[in-house]
Design an enzyme around this catalytic site. Structure first.
Site, PDB file in Angstrom:
ATOM      1  N   TYR A  89      46.673  99.998  35.415  1.00 27.03           N
ATOM      2  CA  TYR A  89      46.472  99.606  36.820  1.00 27.03           C
ATOM      3  C   TYR A  89      45.020  99.156  37.035  1.00 27.03           C
ATOM      4  O   TYR A  89      44.762  98.079  37.571  1.00 27.03           O
ATOM      5  CB  TYR A  89      46.807 100.788  37.741  1.00 27.03           C
TER       6      TYR A  89
ATOM      7  N   SER B 264      40.281  97.907  43.386  1.00 21.26           N
ATOM      8  CA  SER B 264      40.485  99.357  43.513  1.00 21.26           C
ATOM      9  C   SER B 264      39.285 100.120  42.976  1.00 21.26           C
ATOM     10  O   SER B 264      38.605  99.661  42.049  1.00 21.26           O
ATOM     11  CB  SER B 264      41.726  99.746  42.710  1.00 21.26           C
TER      12      SER B 264
HETATM   13  N1  LIG Z   1      46.320 102.938  49.105  1.00 18.56           N
HETATM   14  C1  LIG Z   1      45.289 103.135  48.269  1.00 18.56           C
HETATM   15  O1  LIG Z   1      44.771 104.247  48.140  1.00 18.56           O
HETATM   16  C2  LIG Z   1      44.712 101.974  47.489  1.00 18.56           C
HETATM   17  C3  LIG Z   1      43.546 102.205  46.752  1.00 18.56           C
HETATM   18  C4  LIG Z   1      43.002 101.160  46.000  1.00 18.56           C
HETATM   19  C5  LIG Z   1      43.608  99.918  46.024  1.00 18.56           C
HETATM   20  N2  LIG Z   1      44.762  99.722  46.738  1.00 18.56           N
HETATM   21  C6  LIG Z   1      45.363  98.394  46.700  1.00 18.56           C
HETATM   22  O2  LIG Z   1      45.550  97.939  48.032  1.00 18.56           O
HETATM   23  C7  LIG Z   1      46.720  97.129  48.106  1.00 18.56           C
HETATM   24  C8  LIG Z   1      47.642  97.671  49.177  1.00 18.56           C
HETATM   25  O3  LIG Z   1      47.980  99.007  48.843  1.00 18.56           O
HETATM   26  P1  LIG Z   1      48.960  99.905  49.689  1.00 18.56           P
HETATM   27  O4  LIG Z   1      48.488 101.294  49.584  1.00 18.56           O
HETATM   28  O5  LIG Z   1      49.176  99.285  51.020  1.00 18.56           O
HETATM   29  O6  LIG Z   1      50.267  99.785  48.783  1.00 18.56           O
HETATM   30  P2  LIG Z   1      51.794  99.498  49.178  1.00 18.56           P
HETATM   31  O7  LIG Z   1      52.571  99.704  47.919  1.00 18.56           O
HETATM   32  O8  LIG Z   1      52.181 100.295  50.379  1.00 18.56           O
HETATM   33  O9  LIG Z   1      51.773  97.971  49.573  1.00 18.56           O
HETATM   34  C9  LIG Z   1      51.963  96.917  48.664  1.00 18.56           C
HETATM   35  C10 LIG Z   1      53.123  96.075  49.160  1.00 18.56           C
HETATM   36  O10 LIG Z   1      53.233  94.966  48.280  1.00 18.56           O
HETATM   37  C11 LIG Z   1      54.602  94.728  48.020  1.00 18.56           C
HETATM   38  N3  LIG Z   1      54.677  94.086  46.707  1.00 18.56           N
HETATM   39  C12 LIG Z   1      54.452  94.642  45.495  1.00 18.56           C
HETATM   40  N4  LIG Z   1      54.606  93.736  44.524  1.00 18.56           N
HETATM   41  C13 LIG Z   1      54.927  92.563  45.146  1.00 18.56           C
HETATM   42  C14 LIG Z   1      55.205  91.261  44.681  1.00 18.56           C
HETATM   43  N5  LIG Z   1      55.223  90.970  43.377  1.00 18.56           N
HETATM   44  N6  LIG Z   1      55.507  90.296  45.593  1.00 18.56           N
HETATM   45  C15 LIG Z   1      55.524  90.586  46.930  1.00 18.56           C
HETATM   46  N7  LIG Z   1      55.276  91.811  47.418  1.00 18.56           N
HETATM   47  C16 LIG Z   1      54.978  92.788  46.531  1.00 18.56           C
HETATM   48  C17 LIG Z   1      55.262  96.086  48.063  1.00 18.56           C
HETATM   49  O11 LIG Z   1      56.652  96.008  48.386  1.00 18.56           O
HETATM   50  C18 LIG Z   1      54.453  96.816  49.132  1.00 18.56           C
HETATM   51  O12 LIG Z   1      55.094  96.744  50.391  1.00 18.56           O
HETATM   52  C19 LIG Z   1      47.310  97.113  46.705  1.00 18.56           C
HETATM   53  O13 LIG Z   1      46.835  95.980  46.047  1.00 18.56           O
HETATM   54  C20 LIG Z   1      46.737  98.351  46.076  1.00 18.56           C
HETATM   55  O14 LIG Z   1      46.678  98.238  44.665  1.00 18.56           O
HETATM   56  C21 LIG Z   1      45.308 100.719  47.480  1.00 18.56           C
END
Ligand SMILES: NC(=O)c1ccc[n+]([C@@H]2O[C@H](COP(=O)([O-])OP(=O)(O)OC[C@H]3O[C@@H](n4cnc5c(N)ncnc54)[C@H](O)[C@@H]3O)[C@@H](O)[C@H]2O)c1
Length: 342
Positions: free
Chosen positions: A159, A134
């Protein structure tokens, strides 16, 4: 699609999540076999995760397993059975502010869960492990744009600390067991079917509930608070381009790399809000304006993010292109249709 050599089975964790859904869909459209896993937790509305899954389940090449990456036994069994060649770990407890309220979720999914992915890749070797880090690892760094070589040892939220830990753990496993791995520092990702916990989505919800939006910024907001907002299609393109670019071990260097994927065009928060008002006005066919309340910045928030995309461009030739107005229009059009707003 890239030119991966084997590329038989893709394992996408967090497949029912925002980015996981779009990535899975693109891979399936390209004829790949995708195994999606997700624990479908209720951090935000589960219905949205189910809507995404329903769409993915239309593809014959897609198999979904509801499971938790923090459960080592089931993860090992999954790898043993399916032997994925490309693993893309997007499952995580996301969100900066929620890590203040519920730190345990971050340790379970982001630390234990990611450790299990590494262990599984150790015993069932993969061609390439890609995982989500991130932009929050840059903390309150002042030097912009943020470059992958910058010092990132000052996280300001748990985080961010878990994401930086993932980079360290991946490097270690790469060094010890030669797992080609790539960490991706995503910069504020937005788009249709996005995450309701994120500001732009929350602003739309507030507006339609006839509530004011809260802007957490006690600084000189016109000059200071800005974000590098990245449209979800650009994130997915970046991942697809990097899949065939598995790093190779060299003398003294583990097969591990980290890339920023951001828009390389930071936008002031107020300009973003104005663009969202305009996009919703277009979707609704009438002029709207949010009622705004200004409040102090929240602990763990960072004042600015700004991605250098030089590394990404150097390796893939790709650079995100979508403008804020175009991306927000796609979000607004989806939102008013999905929630049937007038
Ligand atoms: N969206 C953003 O702006 C952003 C920015 C930086 C990093 N990220 C990272 O990108 C990745 C995806 O983000 P996103 O925005 O799609 O988030 P999101 O929350 O929509 O997707 C994450 C998915 O992982 C599932 N999940 C969480 N913990 C779990 C576990 N222990 N076992 C199985 N499934 C699990 C959740 O149910 C969810 O559907 C994440 O790692 C997030 O930290 C996202």
């Amino acid at each position: 699609m890239g030119q991966e050599k084997r590329g038989n089975v893709f394992l996408i964790t967090g497949a029912a999540g925002f980015i996981g859904y779009y990535l899975s869909k693109q891979l399936l459209e390209a004829g790949k076999t995708v195994i999606g896993i997700d624990n479908l937790n209720d951090y935000y509305e589960v219905k949205l995760k189910e809507t995404r899954l329903t769409d993915l389940e239309k593809y014959n090449q897609f198999a979904f397993f509801k499971m938790d990456i923090a459960d080592k036994e089931v993860m090992m069994a999954l790898f043993e059975e399916h032997k994925p060649s490309i693993v893309i770990n997007l499952a995580a407890q996301a969100g900066v502010r929620y890590s203040i309220e519920n730190p345990d979720a971050y340790i379970s999914s982001n630390i234990t869960g990611f450790f299990n992915i590494l262990e599984a890749c150790r015993f069932y070797p993969v061609e390439h492990l890609i995982y989500a880090s991130s932009s929050s690892v840059y903390g309150s760094n002042k030097k912009v744009p943020f470059e992958e070589t910058d010092f990132v040892d000052n996280p300001v939220s748990l985080y961010a600390a878990t994401k930086k830990s993932n980079e360290l753990m991946a490097h270690t496993y790469s060094h010890l067991y030669n797992i080609p791995s790539t960490g991706l520092r995503f910069f504020t990702v937005y788009g249709p079917m996005g995450r309701p916990d994120m500001a732009y989505f929350g602003f739309a919800n507030k507006f339609f509930n006839n509530e004011p939006i809260h802007i957490y910024n006690d600084r000189d907001f016109e000059n200071d608070l800005y974000r590098d907002f990245t449209f979800v299609d650009d994130i997915v393109q970046g991942i697809l381009k990097l899949i065939p670019e598995a790093p190779k071990k060299t003398a003294g260097q583990a097969a591990h790399r980290v890339f920023n994927i951001g828009n390389n065009q930071p936008v002031k928060l107020m300009a973003f809000i104005t663009a969202l008002e305009k996009a919703l006005s277009n979707s609704l066919g009438r002029d709207i304006e949010f009622e705004k309340v200004y409040e102090p910045m929240k602990p763990g928030d960072v004042p600015a993010t700004y991605a250098s995309t030089d590394q990404l461009q150097h390796v893939t030739g790709f650079k995100p292109q979508t403008t804020i107005q175009d991306g927000l229009q796609k979000f607004a059009d989806w939102y008013v249709t999905y929630y049937n707003k007038k």
